[in-house]
Write an enzyme that holds these catalytic residues in place. Structure first.
Site, PDB file in Angstrom:
ATOM      1  N   ARG A  68     -10.233 -15.922  32.439  1.00 17.26           N
ATOM      2  CA  ARG A  68     -10.490 -17.152  31.675  1.00 17.26           C
ATOM      3  C   ARG A  68      -9.238 -17.832  31.140  1.00 17.26           C
ATOM      4  NH1 ARG A  68     -14.844 -15.306  27.504  1.00 17.26           N
ATOM      5  NH2 ARG A  68     -14.258 -13.229  28.224  1.00 17.26           N
ATOM      6  N   GLU A  86     -24.036  -0.900  25.107  1.00 17.26           N
ATOM      7  CA  GLU A  86     -23.570  -2.227  25.506  1.00 17.26           C
ATOM      8  C   GLU A  86     -24.729  -3.214  25.460  1.00 17.26           C
ATOM      9  OE1 GLU A  86     -20.108  -3.022  26.272  1.00 17.26           O
ATOM     10  OE2 GLU A  86     -20.373  -1.272  25.027  1.00 17.26           O
ATOM     11  N   ARG A 113      48.320 -43.242  23.184  1.00 16.26           N
ATOM     12  CA  ARG A 113      47.572 -44.448  23.520  1.00 16.26           C
ATOM     13  C   ARG A 113      48.575 -45.558  23.828  1.00 16.26           C
ATOM     14  NH1 ARG A 113      46.154 -45.189  17.239  1.00 16.26           N
ATOM     15  NH2 ARG A 113      47.844 -46.620  16.733  1.00 16.26           N
ATOM     16  N   ASN A 136      39.846 -32.260   9.492  1.00 16.70           N
ATOM     17  CA  ASN A 136      38.963 -33.427   9.484  1.00 16.70           C
ATOM     18  C   ASN A 136      38.942 -34.022  10.891  1.00 16.70           C
ATOM     19  OD1 ASN A 136      37.452 -35.396   7.536  1.00 16.70           O
ATOM     20  ND2 ASN A 136      38.531 -36.643   9.052  1.00 16.70           N
ATOM     21  N   ASN A 187      36.455 -30.452  27.461  1.00 20.20           N
ATOM     22  CA  ASN A 187      36.560 -29.017  27.772  1.00 20.20           C
ATOM     23  C   ASN A 187      36.322 -28.694  29.240  1.00 20.20           C
ATOM     24  OD1 ASN A 187      33.848 -29.762  27.511  1.00 20.20           O
ATOM     25  ND2 ASN A 187      33.226 -27.671  27.055  1.00 20.20           N
ATOM     26  N   ALA A 205      -4.951  -2.566  29.156  1.00 17.36           N
ATOM     27  CA  ALA A 205      -4.525  -3.934  29.488  1.00 17.36           C
ATOM     28  C   ALA A 205      -4.581  -4.181  30.990  1.00 17.36           C
ATOM     29  CB  ALA A 205      -3.110  -4.169  28.976  1.00 17.36           C
ATOM     30  N   ALA A 206      -5.588  -3.578  31.637  1.00 20.96           N
ATOM     31  CA  ALA A 206      -5.651  -3.712  33.091  1.00 20.96           C
ATOM     32  C   ALA A 206      -6.515  -4.889  33.536  1.00 20.96           C
ATOM     33  CB  ALA A 206      -6.160  -2.419  33.722  1.00 20.96           C
ATOM     34  N   LYS A 237      -2.657 -11.895  31.296  1.00 19.61           N
ATOM     35  CA  LYS A 237      -3.132 -12.353  29.990  1.00 19.61           C
ATOM     36  C   LYS A 237      -2.306 -11.823  28.822  1.00 19.61           C
ATOM     37  CE  LYS A 237      -7.100 -10.768  27.988  1.00 19.61           C
ATOM     38  NZ  LYS A 237      -8.542 -10.715  27.685  1.00 19.61           N
TER      39      LYS A 237
HETATM   40  C1  UD1 Z   1     -15.722  -3.509  25.309  1.00 18.59           C
HETATM   41  C2  UD1 Z   1     -16.683  -2.436  24.834  1.00 18.59           C
HETATM   42  C3  UD1 Z   1     -17.674  -3.052  23.826  1.00 18.59           C
HETATM   43  C4  UD1 Z   1     -16.914  -3.686  22.682  1.00 18.59           C
HETATM   44  C5  UD1 Z   1     -15.898  -4.696  23.206  1.00 18.59           C
HETATM   45  C6  UD1 Z   1     -15.015  -5.168  22.084  1.00 18.59           C
HETATM   46  C7  UD1 Z   1     -16.912  -0.963  26.761  1.00 18.59           C
HETATM   47  C8  UD1 Z   1     -17.781  -0.554  27.879  1.00 18.59           C
HETATM   48  N1  UD1 Z   1     -17.390  -1.918  25.967  1.00 18.59           N
HETATM   49  O1  UD1 Z   1     -16.504  -4.455  26.005  1.00 18.59           O
HETATM   50  O2  UD1 Z   1     -18.520  -2.047  23.324  1.00 18.59           O
HETATM   51  O3  UD1 Z   1     -17.824  -4.310  21.802  1.00 18.59           O
HETATM   52  O4  UD1 Z   1     -15.053  -4.089  24.196  1.00 18.59           O
HETATM   53  O5  UD1 Z   1     -14.191  -6.200  22.537  1.00 18.59           O
HETATM   54  O6  UD1 Z   1     -15.846  -0.404  26.582  1.00 18.59           O
HETATM   55  N2  UD1 Z   1     -10.011  -2.712  30.707  1.00 18.59           N
HETATM   56  C9  UD1 Z   1      -9.201  -2.003  31.570  1.00 18.59           C
HETATM   57  N3  UD1 Z   1      -9.738  -1.507  32.702  1.00 18.59           N
HETATM   58  C10 UD1 Z   1     -11.040  -1.664  33.029  1.00 18.59           C
HETATM   59  C11 UD1 Z   1     -11.864  -2.392  32.140  1.00 18.59           C
HETATM   60  C12 UD1 Z   1     -11.314  -2.894  30.997  1.00 18.59           C
HETATM   61  O7  UD1 Z   1      -8.019  -1.827  31.303  1.00 18.59           O
HETATM   62  O8  UD1 Z   1     -11.447  -1.162  34.077  1.00 18.59           O
HETATM   63  C13 UD1 Z   1      -9.415  -3.257  29.475  1.00 18.59           C
HETATM   64  C14 UD1 Z   1      -9.446  -4.764  29.425  1.00 18.59           C
HETATM   65  O9  UD1 Z   1      -8.246  -5.296  29.947  1.00 18.59           O
HETATM   66  C15 UD1 Z   1      -9.604  -5.033  27.949  1.00 18.59           C
HETATM   67  C16 UD1 Z   1     -10.359  -3.818  27.425  1.00 18.59           C
HETATM   68  O10 UD1 Z   1     -10.220  -2.829  28.404  1.00 18.59           O
HETATM   69  O11 UD1 Z   1      -8.352  -5.075  27.305  1.00 18.59           O
HETATM   70  C17 UD1 Z   1     -11.816  -4.112  27.147  1.00 18.59           C
HETATM   71  O12 UD1 Z   1     -12.433  -4.478  28.352  1.00 18.59           O
HETATM   72  P1  UD1 Z   1     -13.526  -5.605  28.440  1.00 18.59           P
HETATM   73  O13 UD1 Z   1     -13.945  -5.763  29.836  1.00 18.59           O
HETATM   74  O14 UD1 Z   1     -13.046  -6.808  27.719  1.00 18.59           O
HETATM   75  O15 UD1 Z   1     -14.693  -4.896  27.631  1.00 18.59           O
HETATM   76  P2  UD1 Z   1     -15.941  -5.614  26.989  1.00 18.59           P
HETATM   77  O16 UD1 Z   1     -16.940  -5.870  28.016  1.00 18.59           O
HETATM   78  O17 UD1 Z   1     -15.503  -6.743  26.151  1.00 18.59           O
END
Ligand code: UD1
Ligand code: CA
Length: 463
Positions: free
Chosen positions: A25, A164, A449, A386, A395, A19-20, A32
């Site tokens: 968007r 990819e 009253r 009542n 209050n 979740a980094a 996010k």
């Molecule tokens: C990734 C997969 C792809 C897959 C897709 C599914 C890779 C290289 N590709 O692509 O094959 O079809 O997910 O949704 O893994 N994140 C980090 N640190 C980073 C990069 C990403 O924590 O340095 C986290 C993002 O916050 C996200 C997740 O990893 O939650 C996926 O990263 P994202 O950049 O969305 O990967 P995709 O390009 O979508």
């Protein structure tokens, strides 16, 4: 001796949640994964699902807004920071220290997939265990595979790796089976493979998706499980997708409630959070919101146009055109239309609260009635009371709040003020239009009253 399969089955599982990413968007100052959907932050959905699927620990890799994420999520997960977002493989590597000495299974998830179900995660983990694979990828075959990594298989269907889209050949782009980004890995082989990752690719990132090929090339088993419903694995990247996920989660919750015996008259206008529980034969009328940690009993009639948050309702409760938050409402209570029940309100069984009534931080005893146009605040009211139309408890003196006590079976005449701190005894009466500033003893009549004076001929005499 245990065989590999049995050994795998006994292994501990830890979830790592990526979740980094910044989530550009979303166009938001909030990270996010903290955006709320179905009543809780998306990351909370993922952490909860991982726990329910059997992950003994949940480790979240945070970057952008990491402190905010950890602070607002609180317990239930550990956090490690990825300072620079150098790719999914690099993100997972950040857990190496936390997972030092761990030799079980890693369930890898992303923090932006709130639609994932526990049963899908369990099916993935089960397949991973029984096949004794080093890695198992959750795949899907969506209508439009563009943008996703593609699954490469050999002639007999064995997984060779993931490519990819940006690195794929025109032939590979035609592959319909994609990587959902969800996997099970055995910790030992995973970290060995991660140490060998390079960033020789179109995005100059350390791809986690290179790991399956590395494992396959060293003759370790890589499996795949196809998800039944691709929608479950969708990542949320924008507010439009957030709203779509909201609709899906809402529909799921309503479906579950209807299957368990709740009538939902109009699913399109009924909004129920995931954590709400509702008893059999309760009817939800249109335009009803039920939020947070709310429990509702059997045979209730809720709505139309009602919002209930973080409250506990008993059985046979009627609540219509009203708003109740942080309240406790016992069996057989009727509320509304147009009542506002604020935090700390407790209505004991059989109470009736009618139109245009506000109650706050008060207990209303069994069978008592507050039928019209009243404000009851910081009050301890007995049973069988009542409250006449338009009566209020005064209050607040401008600095402090004070309590009012009204005894059992007291009868408060219309349009009275009870100036707190004050008490009206059991069975006492308050004359209509009184302003009560002194305690009224039990069974007495309090009159506060001015007496009415009629001046004969006043109209004619003033000429
Ligand atoms: C990734 C997969 C792809 C897959 C897709 C599914 C890779 C290289 N590709 O692509 O094959 O079809 O997910 O949704 O893994 N994140 C980090 N640190 C980073 C990069 C990403 O924590 O340095 C986290 C993002 O916050 C996200 C997740 O990893 O939650 C996926 O990263 P994202 O950049 O969305 O990967 P995709 O390009 O979508
Ligand atoms: Ca993505």
């Amino acid at each position: 001796m245990l065989d590999v399969q049995e050994e795998n089955q006994m292994q501990e599982m830890v979830a790592v949640i990526l979740a980094a990413g910044k989530g550009t968007r979303m166009k938001s100052s909030l990270p996010k994964v903290l955006h709320v959907v179905g009543g809780k932050p998306m990351l909370r959905h993922v952490v909860d699902a991982a726990r329910e699927a059997g992950a003994s620990r949940r480790i979240v890799v945070v970057g952008f807004g990491g402190e905010q994420v950890a602070a607002s999520m609180g317990a239930g997960a550990d956090y490690v920071t990825q300072k620079e977002q150098l790719g999914t493989g690099h993100a997972l590597l950040q857990t190496k220290e936390s997972l030092h000495g761990f030799s079980g299974t890693i369930l890898l998830l992303c923090g932006d997939t709130p639609l994932l179900t526990v049963s899908t995660l369990k099916a993935l983990c089960e397949a991973h265990r029984t096949s004794a694979a080093a890695a198992t990828v959750l795949t899907a075959v969506p209508a439009d595979p563009s943008g996703y990594g593609r699954i490469l298989r050999d002639a007999v269907g064995g997984v060779l790796g993931i490519v990819e889209q940006k690195d794929a050949t025109p032939e590979q782009v035609k592959i319909g089976e994609i990587n959902t980004g969800i996997y099970c890995f055995e910790a030992g082989p995973l970290f060995t493979a991660l140490d060998g990752l390079t960033c020789n690719n179109a995005q100059k990132e350390y791809y986690l998706t290179d790991v399956p090929a590395i494992l396959a090339q060293t003759h370790q088993k890589v499996g795949a499980v196809q998800v039944k419903d691709f929608q479950e694995t969708l990542g949320i990247n924008s507010r439009v997708q957030l709203a779509e996920a909201e609709t899906i989660l809402r529909r799921r919750k309503l479906f579950e409630l209807m299957e368990s015996g709740v009538t939902v008259m109009d699913p399109a206008s009924t909004f129920i959070d995931a954590g709400v529980s509702i008893g059999q034969d309760t009817i939800l009328y249109p335009f009803t919101w039920i939020e947070g940690a709310t429990t509702i009993g059997r045979n209730c009639r809720i709505g139309p146009n009602t919002r209930i948050s973080d409250s506990i309702l008993g059985h046979d409760v009627t609540l219509h055109f009203s708003y109740a938050h942080e309240c406790k409402i016992d069996d057989g209570v009727t509320v509304g239309p147009y009542a506002h029940l604020r935090p700390g309100t407790e209505l004991l069984s059989g109470v009736k609260v009618g139109n245009f009534v506000e109650i706050k931080n008060s207990q209303v005893g069994r069978g008592s009635k507050v039928p019209h146009l009243s404000y009851i605040g910081d009050t301890d009211m007995g049973s069988g009371v009542n409250i006449g139309c338009g009566s209020i408890t005064v209050n607040y003196d401008g600095k402090k709040k004070h309590r009012t006590s009204i005894g059992d079976d007291a009868f408060i005449g219309c349009n009275s003020n009870m100036v707190a701190p004050v008490s009206v005894g059991n069975g006492a009466y308050v004359a209509a239009g009184s302003t009560i500033t002194k305690d009224v003893p039990p069974r007495a009549l309090g009159v506060g009253r001015a007496r009415q004076l009629n001046i004969a001929g006043w109209v004619d005499n003033k000429k």
